[in-house]
Design an enzyme around this catalytic site. Structure first.
Site, PDB file in Angstrom:
ATOM      1  N   PRO A 206       0.793  -1.231   0.000  1.00 20.97           N
ATOM      2  CA  PRO A 206       0.000   0.000   0.000  1.00 20.97           C
ATOM      3  C   PRO A 206       0.824   1.278   0.000  1.00 20.97           C
ATOM      4  O   PRO A 206       1.875   1.362   0.614  1.00 20.97           O
ATOM      5  CB  PRO A 206      -0.823  -0.109   1.288  1.00 20.97           C
ATOM      6  N   ASN A 207       0.296   2.263  -0.735  1.00 17.95           N
ATOM      7  CA  ASN A 207       0.837   3.615  -0.869  1.00 17.95           C
ATOM      8  C   ASN A 207       2.101   3.706  -1.717  1.00 17.95           C
ATOM      9  O   ASN A 207       2.558   4.820  -2.005  1.00 17.95           O
ATOM     10  CB  ASN A 207       1.088   4.251   0.509  1.00 17.95           C
TER      11      ASN A 207
ATOM     12  N   ARG B 196       5.783  12.065  -3.213  1.00 16.92           N
ATOM     13  CA  ARG B 196       5.820  12.594  -1.846  1.00 16.92           C
ATOM     14  C   ARG B 196       6.922  11.894  -1.058  1.00 16.92           C
ATOM     15  O   ARG B 196       7.411  10.846  -1.452  1.00 16.92           O
ATOM     16  CB  ARG B 196       4.472  12.359  -1.145  1.00 16.92           C
TER      17      ARG B 196
ATOM     18  N   TYR C 107      11.746   7.861   0.792  1.00 22.38           N
ATOM     19  CA  TYR C 107      11.510   6.868  -0.257  1.00 22.38           C
ATOM     20  C   TYR C 107      12.111   7.208  -1.611  1.00 22.38           C
ATOM     21  O   TYR C 107      11.919   6.492  -2.566  1.00 22.38           O
ATOM     22  CB  TYR C 107      10.007   6.630  -0.380  1.00 22.38           C
TER      23      TYR C 107
ATOM     24  N   ASN D 181       7.818  -5.873  -1.441  1.00 26.26           N
ATOM     25  CA  ASN D 181       7.858  -4.778  -0.485  1.00 26.26           C
ATOM     26  C   ASN D 181       6.453  -4.701   0.093  1.00 26.26           C
ATOM     27  O   ASN D 181       5.566  -4.104  -0.505  1.00 26.26           O
ATOM     28  CB  ASN D 181       8.255  -3.455  -1.148  1.00 26.26           C
TER      29      ASN D 181
ATOM     30  N   ALA E  31       3.374  -0.953   4.485  1.00 22.06           N
ATOM     31  CA  ALA E  31       2.896  -0.946   5.878  1.00 22.06           C
ATOM     32  C   ALA E  31       2.414  -2.309   6.357  1.00 22.06           C
ATOM     33  O   ALA E  31       2.445  -2.597   7.560  1.00 22.06           O
ATOM     34  CB  ALA E  31       1.786   0.084   6.031  1.00 22.06           C
TER      35      ALA E  31
ATOM     36  N   HIS F 180       4.368  -4.628   8.895  1.00 22.57           N
ATOM     37  CA  HIS F 180       4.316  -4.537  10.354  1.00 22.57           C
ATOM     38  C   HIS F 180       2.981  -5.010  10.934  1.00 22.57           C
ATOM     39  O   HIS F 180       2.798  -4.940  12.156  1.00 22.57           O
ATOM     40  CB  HIS F 180       4.576  -3.084  10.763  1.00 22.57           C
TER      41      HIS F 180
ATOM     42  N   ASP G  94       1.023 -15.530   5.998  1.00 21.62           N
ATOM     43  CA  ASP G  94       0.507 -16.887   5.849  1.00 21.62           C
ATOM     44  C   ASP G  94       0.391 -17.302   4.383  1.00 21.62           C
ATOM     45  O   ASP G  94       0.637 -18.465   4.036  1.00 21.62           O
ATOM     46  CB  ASP G  94      -0.861 -17.008   6.535  1.00 21.62           C
TER      47      ASP G  94
ATOM     48  N   GLU H 260      12.481  -9.914   0.770  1.00 31.68           N
ATOM     49  CA  GLU H 260      11.771  -8.741   1.303  1.00 31.68           C
ATOM     50  C   GLU H 260      12.604  -7.498   1.020  1.00 31.68           C
ATOM     51  O   GLU H 260      13.812  -7.485   1.332  1.00 31.68           O
ATOM     52  CB  GLU H 260      11.577  -8.918   2.808  1.00 31.68           C
TER      53      GLU H 260
ATOM     54  N   HIS I  96      12.789  -3.172   1.295  1.00 33.45           N
ATOM     55  CA  HIS I  96      12.282  -1.894   1.788  1.00 33.45           C
ATOM     56  C   HIS I  96      13.177  -0.786   1.244  1.00 33.45           C
ATOM     57  O   HIS I  96      14.409  -0.901   1.270  1.00 33.45           O
ATOM     58  CB  HIS I  96      12.274  -1.853   3.318  1.00 33.45           C
ATOM     59  N   LEU I  97      12.562   0.285   0.780  1.00 34.62           N
ATOM     60  CA  LEU I  97      13.325   1.429   0.281  1.00 34.62           C
ATOM     61  C   LEU I  97      14.109   2.076   1.423  1.00 34.62           C
ATOM     62  O   LEU I  97      15.296   2.380   1.294  1.00 34.62           O
ATOM     63  CB  LEU I  97      12.366   2.448  -0.342  1.00 34.62           C
ATOM     64  N   SER I  98      13.418   2.252   2.553  1.00 34.11           N
ATOM     65  CA  SER I  98      14.059   2.885   3.712  1.00 34.11           C
ATOM     66  C   SER I  98      14.649   1.809   4.621  1.00 34.11           C
ATOM     67  O   SER I  98      14.302   0.625   4.512  1.00 34.11           O
ATOM     68  CB  SER I  98      13.018   3.720   4.487  1.00 34.11           C
TER      69      SER I  98
ATOM     70  N   ARG J 230      14.121   3.711  11.790  1.00 37.95           N
ATOM     71  CA  ARG J 230      12.926   4.553  11.826  1.00 37.95           C
ATOM     72  C   ARG J 230      12.146   4.330  13.122  1.00 37.95           C
ATOM     73  O   ARG J 230      12.663   3.794  14.103  1.00 37.95           O
ATOM     74  CB  ARG J 230      12.089   4.309  10.572  1.00 37.95           C
TER      75      ARG J 230
ATOM     76  N   ARG K  66       8.174   0.242  13.158  1.00 40.87           N
ATOM     77  CA  ARG K  66       8.610  -0.282  11.864  1.00 40.87           C
ATOM     78  C   ARG K  66       9.735  -1.312  12.003  1.00 40.87           C
ATOM     79  O   ARG K  66      10.158  -1.900  11.014  1.00 40.87           O
ATOM     80  CB  ARG K  66       9.096   0.857  10.961  1.00 40.87           C
TER      81      ARG K  66
HETATM   82  O1  CA2 Z   1      10.805   1.580   3.255  1.00 40.13           O
HETATM   83  C1  CA2 Z   1       9.891   0.917   2.705  1.00 40.13           C
HETATM   84  O2  CA2 Z   1       9.924   0.489   1.540  1.00 40.13           O
HETATM   85  C2  CA2 Z   1       8.581   0.691   3.450  1.00 40.13           C
HETATM   86  O3  CA2 Z   1       8.113  -0.610   3.140  1.00 40.13           O
HETATM   87  C3  CA2 Z   1       7.627   1.727   2.904  1.00 40.13           C
HETATM   88  C4  CA2 Z   1       6.302   1.755   3.645  1.00 40.13           C
HETATM   89  C5  CA2 Z   1       5.497   2.972   3.204  1.00 40.13           C
HETATM   90  C6  CA2 Z   1       5.122   2.921   1.764  1.00 40.13           C
HETATM   91  C7  CA2 Z   1       4.479   4.235   1.444  1.00 40.13           C
HETATM   92  O4  CA2 Z   1       5.246   4.850   0.459  1.00 40.13           O
HETATM   93  C8  CA2 Z   1       5.025   6.195   0.245  1.00 40.13           C
HETATM   94  C9  CA2 Z   1       5.677   6.745  -0.832  1.00 40.13           C
HETATM   95  C10 CA2 Z   1       5.545   8.083  -1.080  1.00 40.13           C
HETATM   96  C11 CA2 Z   1       4.730   8.872  -0.274  1.00 40.13           C
HETATM   97  C12 CA2 Z   1       4.062   8.309   0.821  1.00 40.13           C
HETATM   98  C13 CA2 Z   1       4.214   6.965   1.083  1.00 40.13           C
HETATM   99  C14 CA2 Z   1       6.493   1.831   5.163  1.00 40.13           C
HETATM  100  O5  CA2 Z   1       5.199   1.730   5.808  1.00 40.13           O
HETATM  101  C15 CA2 Z   1       7.395   0.725   5.637  1.00 40.13           C
HETATM  102  O6  CA2 Z   1       7.579   0.861   7.046  1.00 40.13           O
HETATM  103  C16 CA2 Z   1       8.748   0.818   4.937  1.00 40.13           C
END
Ligand code: CA2
Length: 150
Positions: A13-14, A21, A26, A78, A81, A84, A91, A102, A104-106, A111, A115
Site C-alpha cells: 500500500p501507498n 511525496r 523513499y 515490499n 505498511a 508490520h 501466511d 523482502e 524496503h526502500l528505507s 525509523r 517499523r
Molecule cells: O521503506 C519501505 O519500503 C517501506 O516498506 C515503505 C512503507 C510505506 C510505503 C508508502 O510509500 C510512500 C511513498 C511516497 C509517499 C508516501 C508513502 C512503510 O510503511 C514501511 O515501514 C517501509
C-alpha cells in the site's frame, strides 16, 4: 536453467505514491521507473517479471495464491505498511512456499520503533532495507546469482 524464469514483484500500500511525496524516506524514483528497471534487467536475461501494486491486502494475497500456477520461481515483495501488520500476507507466502526476498526502500530499523518488526523477515530468503530503489534490482541480481550457481 530449464524453461523461462518467472519472477513476481509485489508492492504494498501507498507505494503508488513513490516519487511524488516523502522523497526523504523513499527517494524520487516512481514505481513505474522501478518496474521499468526490473523489466529491462529481466529482458536482458530472457526472464519474465510480473509486477503487482495494490493498496488492498486481498489483492496481494490473491497474487501470491496464483503464483504457483504461473510457474513463478521467486517473489520480490515490499509489503509496505503490511510489513508490520499482516499475518494474512505472511501466511499466504508460507502457504505457497515460493522463496521470496523482502525489500524496503528505507532502513526500517532506523525509523520509528513500530517499523522495526516485520512479519516476513524470518521467512524471507533475504531482506534488503535502506538502499532505496536499488534494493529491487539487487534482489533480482541475487536471484540470478542463485540460479546461475545452481
Ligand atoms: O521503506 C519501505 O519500503 C517501506 O516498506 C515503505 C512503507 C510505506 C510505503 C508508502 O510509500 C510512500 C511513498 C511516497 C509517499 C508516501 C508513502 C512503510 O510503511 C514501511 O515501514 C517501509
Amino acid at each position: 536453467m530449464s524453461g523461462e524464469t518467472h519472477i513476481l514483484v509485489l508492492h504494498g500500500p501507498n507505494l503508488n505514491l513513490l516519487g511524488t511525496r516523502e522523497p526523504g524516506h523513499y527517494g524520487r524514483h516512481t514505481l513505474a521507473a522501478i518496474d521499468a528497471g526490473l523489466q529491462a534487467q529481466a529482458a536482458a536475461w530472457g526472464w519474465q517479471v510480473e509486477s503487482v501494486q495494490s493498496n488492498a491486502e486481498h489483492v496481494l494475497i490473491d497474487a501470491i495464491h496464483r503464483a504457483p500456477d504461473t510457474g513463478c520461481q521467486y517473489i520480490i515483495i515490499n509489503p509496505a505498511a503490511f510489513t508490520h501488520t499482516s499475518v494474512a500476507l505472511r501466511d499466504a507466502l508460507a502457504a505457497v512456499q515460493i522463496p521470496f526476498i523482502e525489500v524496503h526502500l528505507s532502513n526500517i530499523h532506523a525509523r520509528e520503533p513500530f517499523r522495526h518488526h516485520s512479519y516476513f523477515s524470518d521467512l524471507a530468503m533475504g531482506v534488503i532495507s535502506g538502499l532505496g530503489a536499488d534494493g529491487y534490482l539487487l534482489a533480482l541480481q541475487a536471484i540470478h546469482r542463485r540460479l546461475e550457481s545452481a
